[in-house]
Design an enzyme around this catalytic site. Structure first.
Site, PDB file in Angstrom:
ATOM      1  N   CYS A   2     -61.229  69.299  54.174  1.00  0.00           N
ATOM      2  CA  CYS A   2     -60.880  68.030  54.165  1.00  0.00           C
ATOM      3  C   CYS A   2     -61.179  67.110  55.348  1.00  0.00           C
ATOM      4  O   CYS A   2     -61.425  67.678  56.421  1.00  0.00           O
ATOM      5  CB  CYS A   2     -59.259  67.866  54.004  1.00  0.00           C
ATOM      6  N   ARG A  26     -67.038  67.614  53.858  1.00  0.00           N
ATOM      7  CA  ARG A  26     -65.801  68.599  54.154  1.00  0.00           C
ATOM      8  C   ARG A  26     -64.690  68.671  52.930  1.00  0.00           C
ATOM      9  O   ARG A  26     -64.011  69.655  52.911  1.00  0.00           O
ATOM     10  CB  ARG A  26     -65.092  67.782  55.267  1.00  0.00           C
ATOM     11  N   TRP A  72     -60.577  69.141  49.927  1.00  0.00           N
ATOM     12  CA  TRP A  72     -61.176  70.411  49.592  1.00  0.00           C
ATOM     13  C   TRP A  72     -59.871  71.064  49.291  1.00  0.00           C
ATOM     14  O   TRP A  72     -59.193  71.726  50.119  1.00  0.00           O
ATOM     15  CB  TRP A  72     -61.880  70.832  50.395  1.00  0.00           C
ATOM     16  N   ASN A  98     -55.737  67.590  57.541  1.00  0.00           N
ATOM     17  CA  ASN A  98     -56.744  68.709  57.381  1.00  0.00           C
ATOM     18  C   ASN A  98     -56.391  69.759  57.903  1.00  0.00           C
ATOM     19  O   ASN A  98     -55.956  69.839  59.282  1.00  0.00           O
ATOM     20  CB  ASN A  98     -58.117  68.104  57.957  1.00  0.00           C
ATOM     21  N   GLY A  99     -56.320  71.118  57.195  1.00  0.00           N
ATOM     22  CA  GLY A  99     -55.909  72.266  57.800  1.00  0.00           C
ATOM     23  C   GLY A  99     -54.960  73.027  57.034  1.00  0.00           C
ATOM     24  O   GLY A  99     -54.699  72.703  55.608  1.00  0.00           O
ATOM     25  N   GLU A 457     -81.107  84.820  51.187  1.00  0.00           N
ATOM     26  CA  GLU A 457     -80.799  83.443  51.459  1.00  0.00           C
ATOM     27  C   GLU A 457     -81.413  82.426  50.280  1.00  0.00           C
ATOM     28  O   GLU A 457     -80.520  81.601  49.863  1.00  0.00           O
ATOM     29  CB  GLU A 457     -81.465  83.027  52.900  1.00  0.00           C
ATOM     30  N   LYS A 461     -78.927  79.987  47.917  1.00  0.00           N
ATOM     31  CA  LYS A 461     -79.447  78.354  47.725  1.00  0.00           C
ATOM     32  C   LYS A 461     -79.163  78.428  46.284  1.00  0.00           C
ATOM     33  O   LYS A 461     -78.871  77.654  45.691  1.00  0.00           O
ATOM     34  CB  LYS A 461     -80.639  78.392  48.214  1.00  0.00           C
ATOM     35  N   GLU A 464     -75.595  78.544  44.569  1.00  0.00           N
ATOM     36  CA  GLU A 464     -74.802  77.472  45.024  1.00  0.00           C
ATOM     37  C   GLU A 464     -74.857  76.219  44.657  1.00  0.00           C
ATOM     38  O   GLU A 464     -74.075  75.477  44.366  1.00  0.00           O
ATOM     39  CB  GLU A 464     -74.401  77.633  46.441  1.00  0.00           C
ATOM     40  N   HIS A 480     -81.272 102.216  41.659  1.00  0.00           N
ATOM     41  CA  HIS A 480     -80.211 102.910  41.996  1.00  0.00           C
ATOM     42  C   HIS A 480     -78.957 102.115  41.181  1.00  0.00           C
ATOM     43  O   HIS A 480     -77.738 102.277  41.725  1.00  0.00           O
ATOM     44  CB  HIS A 480     -80.070 103.153  43.332  1.00  0.00           C
ATOM     45  N   LYS A 580     -69.279  71.882  53.238  1.00  0.00           N
ATOM     46  CA  LYS A 580     -69.780  72.005  54.120  1.00  0.00           C
ATOM     47  C   LYS A 580     -69.120  72.665  55.295  1.00  0.00           C
ATOM     48  O   LYS A 580     -69.818  73.521  55.953  1.00  0.00           O
ATOM     49  CB  LYS A 580     -70.553  70.685  54.630  1.00  0.00           C
TER      50      LYS A 580
HETATM   51  C1  G6P Z   1     -70.223  76.753  54.140  1.00  0.00           C
HETATM   52  C2  G6P Z   1     -71.208  75.937  53.674  1.00  0.00           C
HETATM   53  C3  G6P Z   1     -72.623  76.934  53.953  1.00  0.00           C
HETATM   54  C4  G6P Z   1     -72.431  77.558  55.587  1.00  0.00           C
HETATM   55  C5  G6P Z   1     -71.367  78.208  55.762  1.00  0.00           C
HETATM   56  C6  G6P Z   1     -71.188  78.587  57.101  1.00  0.00           C
HETATM   57  O1  G6P Z   1     -69.985  78.079  53.297  1.00  0.00           O
HETATM   58  O2  G6P Z   1     -71.245  75.646  52.523  1.00  0.00           O
HETATM   59  O3  G6P Z   1     -73.968  76.407  53.818  1.00  0.00           O
HETATM   60  O4  G6P Z   1     -73.741  78.430  55.604  1.00  0.00           O
HETATM   61  O5  G6P Z   1     -70.363  77.424  55.756  1.00  0.00           O
HETATM   62  O6  G6P Z   1     -71.060  77.320  58.012  1.00  0.00           O
HETATM   63  P1  G6P Z   1     -71.397  76.992  59.657  1.00  0.00           P
HETATM   64  O7  G6P Z   1     -71.196  75.537  59.728  1.00  0.00           O
HETATM   65  O8  G6P Z   1     -70.569  77.892  60.244  1.00  0.00           O
HETATM   66  O9  G6P Z   1     -72.801  77.617  59.621  1.00  0.00           O
END
Ligand code: G6P
Length: 585
Positions: A2, A26, A72, A98-99, A457, A461, A464, A480, A580
């Site tokens: 949030c 957030r 969130w 937030n928290g 990675e 991407k 998500e 396997h 994020k």
């Molecule tokens: C969230 C984001 C990801 C990010 C991860 C770690 O899940 O959606 O994109 O890689 O957090 O975030 P940080 O800020 O610790 O790199």
């Protein structure tokens, strides 16, 4: 997670909406605001993004106090009743949070005994209902009963102060010429003020246009130093791009230049030197999501150069693994935001055990940066799209710099060659493949060595932002188990940029082809026509020495995910259910 913001001054609705947009990364399940004018509350709440709220809010230039929130969802479904602000029982006090309040069920039971009921299911509303008046002493009394993490901003119908409190969730204060802003992120202050105050865990207090009162966790009145806002760092428009994600992928070029330049400075070299002089016999790399994948790449870089134990672990699992950490352990925490709760928790664990704490982060004022002994910034500028792109590029590049520095080898020369040959892929081919990907329900990425990490990675991407099921595995692992899933309905994206591992990967390709699976190859190598026949499409990228390929290869794959999200009609900047900055464990 949030995002929260509080404001005192003229035009509160407009400035609160502007601020919410900036902290929307957030969370964006629902948004709300309450403005107090002439002793009355005006409240708006909407499900969905801040733009839905903005379409309902009536702007008013008149002076007012206000608080706003973008959610969130953690406790309680996505609904209007769970949308902040929440109100005290007499409806005179409004609160945004937030928290996570861990003991909220007990607190709610205590309220129920006093015949005070909550309308929704959130932990935050329980806290709002614990207030019957708003003052420093009532705030102090409520805080003493809370277990968990919080950043609160509160206002009452009768006062001219915003009240606030912080514990383990970010919160900043700023005073402009004739306004006050409190927010989860200092980017909300840009344009209104030139400095800000960073609150620490346990701080609480109140702020008005004329007066600021802050107490620390020991209830002592304190003065806090103001920090200068770094405007360049916070630059934030889309610069003509349709989305932040694509702008940020292309920014990798500038980020690389920045890193080369900044890591020539005496200050940063002395930090690398401090790590070199530290006599470590083990290295741990820890992160979440994309940052974890960067950690895996760092692990690979370091393992190829040093004959010691090097482990990379997902932050949320770190404490469960019983790693042996002592004063000879070099513990590197990777986090774009510097606020990820799982990473912070693993960091605190290593710190307690005496490990040397290094942070690789994009946010130098973040919690992780503050808790670390040595901070290596990635200088990527603010990343707005939820899917991390330029930060991953920067984290891998920085781990390359660190490895070369520890080995006593130059990093400038190879990185300059990456900069001259940087390759973002051919848009026409990527868009064509993106269209094909939309026909599949299941996509697998395979690779060997560093290409497997890139595959992980790239797969993250894709899933998500497109919501297509995707999974990455080492090419050799396919047979396997997962090969059982392969038929004409499956697409496999093969990442193969390492000449030494290419032939073995092609064996796996044949196994997929003979079961009807469709294949895309991502390569920087020469591919002869017999091999080419196995693939439906090929993404060709400029070849570079193996150690630089992880930074090169990911760029096309990030764009592939982006174009696929567009094909699916998704907003790549705001994938559903995600945020994020994840400040809950
Ligand atoms: C969230 C984001 C990801 C990010 C991860 C770690 O899940 O959606 O994109 O890689 O957090 O975030 P940080 O800020 O610790 O790199």
């Amino acid at each position: 997670m949030c995002g929260i913001i509080g404001y005192i001054g003229k035009n509160p609705e407009r400035i609160l909406l502007e601020g919410l947009k900036k902290v929307e990364y957030r969370g964006y399940d629902s948004a709300g605001m309450t403005v107090c004018r002439g002793g009355e509350f005006i409240t708006y709440k909407e499900i969905g993004e801040v733009s839905s709220l903005a379409s309902k809010v009536k702007l008013n230039e008149q002076f007012g106090l206000g608080i706003a929130h973008t959610r969130w969802a953690t406790h309680g479904k996505i609904s209007l009743e769970n949308t902040h602000p929440h109100f005290s029982n007499n409806c005179d006090i409004a609160l945004v949070h937030n928290g996570i309040i861990e003991n909220f069920e007990q607190l709610r039971e205590q309220l129920n005994l006093r015949k005070i009921e909550c309308c929704g299911q959130t932990d935050s509303e329980v806290v709002a209902k614990m207030f019957d008046n708003l003052s420093i002493s009532s705030l102090r009394r409520v805080l003493k009963n809370l277990v968990g993490s919080y950043a609160f901003v509160m206002l009452s119908k009768s006062g001219d102060y915003l009240y606030f409190a912080k514990n383990k969730s970010p919160l900043y204060l700023s005073k402009g010429d004739d306004c006050v802003i409190i927010a989860s992120d200092p980017s909300c202050f840009v344009g209104y003020s030139k400095s800000y105050i960073e609150l620490d865990d346990g701080d609480y207090g109140k702020i008005s246009l004329k007066n600021t009162v802050i107490f620390n966790k020991n209830d002592e009145k304190i003065n806090k130093e103001e920090k200068l806002l770094d405007f360049d760092f916070l630059s934030e428009d889309k610069s003509g791009y349709e989305h932040y994600m694509i702008k940020e992928i292309y920014q990798s070029r500038i980020v690389l230049e920045n890193l080369i330049k900044k890591y020539q400075s005496v200050g940063l070299k002395s930090k690398l030197e401090e790590i070199k002089n530290f006599e470590f016999d083990r290295v741990y790399l820890v992160g979440c999501g994309t940052a974890y994948h960067a950690g895996l790449m760092g692990e690979s870089f370091l393992r190829k150069s040093f004959n010691i134990d090097i482990f990379c672990e997902v932050a949320s699992e770190f404490k469960n693994k019983n790693y042996s950490i002592d004063e000879k352990s070099l513990c590197i925490f990777i986090s774009q935001s510097g606020e990820t709760a799982d990473t912070i928790s693993a960091l605190e664990y290593c710190k307690e055990k005496g490990g040397k704490i290094v942070a690789i982060t994009n946010v130098e004022y973040s919690t992780i940066a503050k808790k670390a002994e040595i901070v290596l910034p990635i200088f990527a500028g603010q990343e707005r799209a939820v899917a991390s792109t330029k930060a991953y590029f920067a984290q891998c590049t920085l781990l390359f710099i660190l490895t070369n520095y520890l080995k006593g080898e130059s990093y400038e020369k190879p990185l300059k060659s990456l900069s001259h040959n940087i390759d973002f892929g051919d848009d026409n081919i990527l868009k064509k493949i993106a269209k094909q990907i939309c026909n599949y329900k299941n996509v697998f990425f395979i690779g060997r060595g560093n290409d497997f990490i890139t595959a992980k990675e790239a797969s993250l991407k894709l899933k998500e932002i497109t919501y297509i099921f995707s999974s990455a595995l080492p090419s050799g692992e396919l047979k396997h188990g997962t090969l059982a899933l392969v038929d004409e309905n499956v697409l496999v994206i093969v990442v193969a940029t390492d000449e030494k591992l290419f032939a073995k990967t092609i064996n796996n390709v044949c196994e997929i082809r003979s079961r009807g699976g469709h294949l895309v190859l991502v390569t920087s190598l020469f591919v002869d026509s017999d091999v080419e026949k196995n693939f439906d499409s090929i993404i060709r990228i400029t070849n570079l020495p193996n150690t630089l390929m992880p930074m090169q290869t990911i760029l096309s794959l990030q764009k592939l995910a982006y174009f696929t999200a567009l094909e699916k009609g998704n907003n790549p900047d705001k994938p559903r259910n995600l945020a994020k900055s994840v400040t809950v464990e």
